[in-house]
Design an enzyme around this catalytic site. Structure first.
Site, PDB file in Angstrom:
ATOM      1  N   ASP A  33       0.819  -1.202   0.000  1.00 42.53           N
ATOM      2  CA  ASP A  33       0.000   0.000   0.000  1.00 42.53           C
ATOM      3  C   ASP A  33       0.862   1.264   0.000  1.00 42.53           C
ATOM      4  OD1 ASP A  33      -2.456   1.318   0.018  1.00 42.53           O
ATOM      5  OD2 ASP A  33      -2.495   1.458   2.194  1.00 42.53           O
ATOM      6  N   ASN A  82     -10.623  -2.004  -5.782  1.00 40.04           N
ATOM      7  CA  ASN A  82      -9.764  -1.218  -6.666  1.00 40.04           C
ATOM      8  C   ASN A  82     -10.301  -1.169  -8.093  1.00 40.04           C
ATOM      9  OD1 ASN A  82      -6.690  -2.457  -5.139  1.00 40.04           O
ATOM     10  ND2 ASN A  82      -7.964  -0.698  -4.582  1.00 40.04           N
TER      11      ASN A  82
END
Length: 255
Positions: A33, A82
């Protein structure tokens, strides 16, 4: 700290020596991330540069796993959530991910690469490339590398239960027999990671302290380690710190 700095190298050696004879995770999961935030904070208008820099880190980290004796790594690259991002960003991201997997499955590597996730949610061309890359590594004997793409933990559990019920129905189960067939062991046998050990250690970069749907079923007793470092800046010493922290924990599995 600059990785070429002699002090950095001394610190890395210190961490490595401290791990000698200590428990090691057999399976490490990583939530990669912070790519977009890294790009913005470093002045890049094109956030895809963050994704590209993050992609370069993956093979590097897998080399660290090899050196540390970690047998398996699961890398979280793209969640089902996502897939709701801007189409232009997704197009670039799909290409970066498939390029990375092609690299990891290259002839100079000995990693066994598996794709975990709903590939049917990806564009056909990228899905075909990912499957082909995985198939190229079927005879490899090195670190098992799971690449989580189009992956969601809840989605995986639903998939496993549906797969289990289809099998039981095909075998003639009905009524209470069908209900009784739903056990933790049976569901586990239908997960994307069926047959693999659960992750001992989960690492998440960028300072966020949540799993975001990563290996929800498998992480029931995983140790979790968070770091403020964005994924493109994740270093070997950060990885060794995670292993050091893991080695100091007492895993009781609820006992």
């Amino acid at each position: 700290m600059n990785v070429r700095n002699p002090l950095y190298r001394l610190y890395e050696q210190h961490l490595r020596r401290g791990l000698e004879g200590r428990p090691r995770p057999r399976h490490v999961g990583v939530v990669c991330d912070g790519n977009r935030r890294w790009a913005r904070e470093n002045g890049f208008d094109d956030i895809s540069h963050g994704h590209r820099m993050g992609a370069r880190k993956i093979a590097e980290m897998l080399d660290w796993c090899d050196s540390a004796g970690v047998e398996m790594a699961t890398i979280y690259l793209l969640s089902t959530e996502n897939l709701n991002r801007d189409p232009a960003e997704l197009e670039v991201l799909f290409e970066i991910i498939t390029d990375v997997v092609d690299e990891l499955s290259g002839p100079e590597r000995n990693w066994r690469v598996c794709i975990v996730g709903a590939l049917e949610l990806l564009p056909d061309d990228q899905a075909k490339r990912l499957r082909a890359a995985s198939e190229r590594t079927e005879g490899c004997t090195g670190t098992q590398v799971n690449i989580a793409v189009g992956y969601g933990g809840r989605q995986e559990i639903c998939y496993a239960v549906k797969s289990l019920l289809r099998k039981e129905l095909a075998d003639g189960a009905a009524g209470e027999q069908l209900v009784d067939s739903i056990t933790p062991e049976a569901i586990g046998a239908h997960l994307y990671t069926s047959g693999q050990p659960d992750p001992d250690l989960l690492i998440r970069t960028s300072g966020e302290q949540r799993l975001s749907g990563f290996l929800l079923w498998q992480s029931a007793y995983s140790e979790i380690w968070f770091t403020e470092v964005y994924w493109p800046e994740f270093r070997r010493v950060d990885f060794l710190r995670a292993l050091r922290d893991y080695s100091a924990r007492h895993r009781r599995y609820g006992a």
